[in-house]
Structures are given as C-alpha cells and as structure tokens.
Design a protein around this motif. Sequence first.
Motif, mmCIF file in Angstrom:
data_model
loop_
_atom_site.group_PDB
_atom_site.id
_atom_site.type_symbol
_atom_site.label_atom_id
_atom_site.label_comp_id
_atom_site.label_asym_id
_atom_site.label_seq_id
_atom_site.Cartn_x
_atom_site.Cartn_y
_atom_site.Cartn_z
ATOM 1 N N THR A 82 18.256 -3.200 -7.145
ATOM 2 C CA THR A 82 17.499 -4.126 -6.499
ATOM 3 C C THR A 82 16.599 -3.656 -5.348
ATOM 4 O O THR A 82 15.332 -4.877 -5.218
ATOM 5 N N ARG A 83 16.597 -2.967 -4.888
ATOM 6 C CA ARG A 83 14.744 -2.055 -4.799
ATOM 7 C C ARG A 83 13.323 -2.130 -5.226
ATOM 8 O O ARG A 83 12.648 -3.072 -5.419
ATOM 9 N N ALA A 84 13.942 -2.131 -7.007
ATOM 10 C CA ALA A 84 12.544 -2.465 -7.739
ATOM 11 C C ALA A 84 12.304 -3.680 -7.807
ATOM 12 O O ALA A 84 11.609 -4.122 -8.099
ATOM 13 N N VAL A 85 13.513 -4.998 -7.889
ATOM 14 C CA VAL A 85 13.210 -6.314 -7.715
ATOM 15 C C VAL A 85 12.663 -6.431 -6.898
ATOM 16 O O VAL A 85 11.264 -7.316 -6.526
ATOM 17 N N ARG A 86 12.993 -5.901 -6.029
ATOM 18 C CA ARG A 86 12.011 -6.505 -4.213
ATOM 19 C C ARG A 86 10.400 -5.768 -4.174
ATOM 20 O O ARG A 86 9.669 -6.582 -3.856
ATOM 21 N N PHE A 87 10.565 -4.955 -4.824
ATOM 22 C CA PHE A 87 9.793 -4.306 -5.429
ATOM 23 C C PHE A 87 7.840 -4.662 -5.627
ATOM 24 O O PHE A 87 7.299 -5.182 -5.630
ATOM 25 N N LEU A 88 8.621 -5.110 -6.929
ATOM 26 C CA LEU A 88 8.080 -6.282 -7.964
ATOM 27 C C LEU A 88 7.525 -7.127 -7.439
ATOM 28 O O LEU A 88 6.936 -7.859 -7.989
ATOM 29 N N LYS A 89 8.454 -8.450 -6.654
ATOM 30 C CA LYS A 89 8.264 -9.204 -6.331
ATOM 31 C C LYS A 89 7.310 -9.484 -5.635
ATOM 32 O O LYS A 89 6.447 -9.669 -4.934
ATOM 33 N N GLN A 90 7.029 -8.502 -4.414
ATOM 34 C CA GLN A 90 6.215 -8.477 -3.614
ATOM 35 C C GLN A 90 4.693 -7.881 -4.099
ATOM 36 O O GLN A 90 3.811 -8.315 -3.658
ATOM 37 N N ALA A 91 4.478 -7.096 -5.638
ATOM 38 C CA ALA A 91 3.348 -6.732 -6.132
ATOM 39 C C ALA A 91 2.968 -8.090 -6.942
ATOM 40 O O ALA A 91 1.430 -8.351 -6.819
ATOM 41 N N ARG A 92 3.772 -8.813 -6.772
ATOM 42 C CA ARG A 92 3.708 -10.398 -8.241
ATOM 43 C C ARG A 92 3.232 -10.751 -6.975
ATOM 44 O O ARG A 92 1.598 -11.469 -7.108
ATOM 45 N N LYS A 93 3.228 -10.953 -5.751
ATOM 46 C CA LYS A 93 2.563 -11.743 -4.636
ATOM 47 C C LYS A 93 1.157 -11.226 -4.036
ATOM 48 O O LYS A 93 0.309 -12.014 -3.736
ATOM 49 N N LYS A 94 1.656 -9.938 -4.189
ATOM 50 C CA LYS A 94 -0.100 -9.008 -3.680
ATOM 51 C C LYS A 94 -0.704 -9.480 -5.264
ATOM 52 O O LYS A 94 -2.054 -9.918 -4.755
ATOM 53 N N SER A 95 -0.495 -9.287 -6.249
ATOM 54 C CA SER A 95 -1.796 -9.097 -7.655
ATOM 55 C C SER A 95 -2.318 -11.576 -7.251
ATOM 56 O O SER A 95 -3.445 -11.599 -7.750
ATOM 57 N N GLN A 96 -1.057 -12.102 -7.012
ATOM 58 C CA GLN A 96 -1.421 -14.077 -6.593
ATOM 59 C C GLN A 96 -2.373 -13.884 -5.850
ATOM 60 O O GLN A 96 -3.372 -14.521 -5.607
ATOM 61 N N ALA A 97 -2.530 -12.740 -4.611
ATOM 62 C CA ALA A 97 -3.150 -13.299 -4.006
ATOM 63 C C ALA A 97 -4.907 -12.689 -4.157
ATOM 64 O O ALA A 97 -5.575 -13.372 -4.129
ATOM 65 N N LEU A 98 -4.926 -11.510 -4.995
ATOM 66 C CA LEU A 98 -5.739 -11.107 -5.176
ATOM 67 C C LEU A 98 -6.603 -11.428 -6.426
ATOM 68 O O LEU A 98 -7.178 -11.866 -5.966
ATOM 69 N N GLN A 99 -5.646 -12.408 -6.613
ATOM 70 C CA GLN A 99 -5.980 -14.089 -7.706
ATOM 71 C C GLN A 99 -6.765 -14.561 -6.871
ATOM 72 O O GLN A 99 -8.086 -14.998 -7.517
ATOM 73 N N GLU A 100 -6.591 -15.007 -6.573
ATOM 74 C CA GLU A 100 -7.477 -16.237 -4.836
ATOM 75 C C GLU A 100 -8.126 -16.031 -4.173
ATOM 76 O O GLU A 100 -9.188 -16.806 -4.005
ATOM 77 N N ILE A 101 -8.362 -14.552 -4.052
ATOM 78 C CA ILE A 101 -9.338 -13.995 -3.220
ATOM 79 C C ILE A 101 -11.116 -13.616 -3.992
ATOM 80 O O ILE A 101 -11.668 -14.092 -4.005
ATOM 81 N N VAL A 102 -10.353 -13.380 -5.694
ATOM 82 C CA VAL A 102 -11.355 -13.118 -6.454
ATOM 83 C C VAL A 102 -11.383 -14.552 -6.369
ATOM 84 O O VAL A 102 -13.113 -15.228 -6.762
ATOM 85 N N ALA A 103 -10.834 -15.593 -6.899
ATOM 86 C CA ALA A 103 -11.528 -16.574 -8.036
ATOM 87 C C ALA A 103 -12.186 -17.440 -6.638
ATOM 88 O O ALA A 103 -12.911 -18.130 -6.642
ATOM 89 N N GLY A 104 -11.899 -17.621 -5.751
ATOM 90 C CA GLY A 104 -12.929 -17.447 -3.953
ATOM 91 C C GLY A 104 -13.815 -17.321 -3.646
ATOM 92 O O GLY A 104 -15.163 -18.126 -3.405
ATOM 93 N N ASN A 105 -13.783 -15.849 -3.853
ATOM 94 C CA ASN A 105 -15.292 -14.804 -3.681
ATOM 95 C C ASN A 105 -16.830 -15.493 -4.827
ATOM 96 O O ASN A 105 -17.327 -15.927 -4.865
ATOM 97 N N GLU A 106 -16.212 -15.893 -6.210
ATOM 98 C CA GLU A 106 -16.916 -16.193 -7.262
ATOM 99 C C GLU A 106 -17.021 -17.978 -6.922
ATOM 100 O O GLU A 106 -18.664 -17.580 -7.498
#
Length: 192
Positions: free
Chosen positions: A135-159
């Motif tokens: 359960t903790r791993a699922v919570r952690f991974l979902k949060q990491a996935r959201k951060k990855s998606q946010a980072l993708q949006e930031i990099v795409a916006g910067n470019e």
Amino acid sequence: MRKVLVTLILPCFLLAGCDSLRFAPTEAQKQNAWLHNRTTTIAAETARSENTSEELQALTGLSQLQSRTFTSYYGLPKEFPQADTAEDILAQSSFRLARTALAESADRPDAWQLADNAFELAIAISALLGGVYGTRAVRFLKQARKKSQALQEIVAGNELFKKEHKAYAGEFKQAHKDQSPQTRQIVAEMKV
C-alpha cells in the motif's frame, strides 16, 4: 522472496535507460532482412559462377552466412519481396524498402511513455504484493508518477517558450544557471 526480486529487478529496469530499448521489427525491416539474405545468396552464387578470386568467393559466402542471422533475428515477413534474380533485387522497390527499413530502425520508444508504463507496472506489482508495504509502495509510486508528469509538462513548456521567444533564450539560460549537474543531466536526457 517476491519482494526481494521486485526490489532488485525494478531498479535495474528503471536505471538501465531507454537507449537500448527498441520497437519490435516492422514488416519493412523483416522484408529488408530477408531481401538482404537473398542479395547475399545471389552475390555468392554469382561470385562462384563467374570464377572470381577465392577471396571474393569467401567474402560473399561469409556475407551470405552472416545474413541468415539478420533474418533469424528479425523473423520472416508476411509478404516476401520478389527476389528470384539479381534484376529483381536491383529494382527500385528494393532500394525504397532498404531506405524505409533504415528510417524505421532509428525509431525509439518515447521516454516519457516508457516511464509512465514503468510506473503503471510497478504500481500493479505493488498492489499484487499487498500488505502495508504494498500500500505504501502504491502511494509512493502514484506520487512519483504525478511528479514525472509534472516534470514532463515543465520541460515541454520551457522548450516551447525557448522556441517561440528566441530573443529571451539568453535570459532563460541565465535563470537556470544554478541548476545542479544532476538536474542538467536529467533535463538534457529528457530533451532527447
């Protein structure tokens, strides 16, 4: 035991990078590999029938043998190109096929999609393991996935910003001068 395996295998998969990942061979690549084998076979037969030097016969014979590896690796195509004679092989369609296969061989999976799929897989495995740690791993991974998606949006916006506002490119780079070497490396890898 399963938890140990997942703990060891998943980081290896995630740290391996995307450069070595490729798409499965396409029909054009399979046809090209098969056509290459036919080309080397006819070249070897021609070298023998024209009594060329032993060296040339050995080279074309080796090339024919090596070519079988490509066909075995890629697999047989669904449709076989016409390749009974040298004239068939030297047709313009063979050259187009070779260029198409070459272009397709350079394709790589999108790194962002791979990361998202890896998170999905890790979340599914963690959910299967269950328990408090699952359960903790699922919570952690979902949060990491959201951060990855946010980072993708930031990099795409910067470019996009740098592309549309070239006059501010220097100021943009100056604003990011204090980034750590690790951050610079991660962003550079994402751009590729």
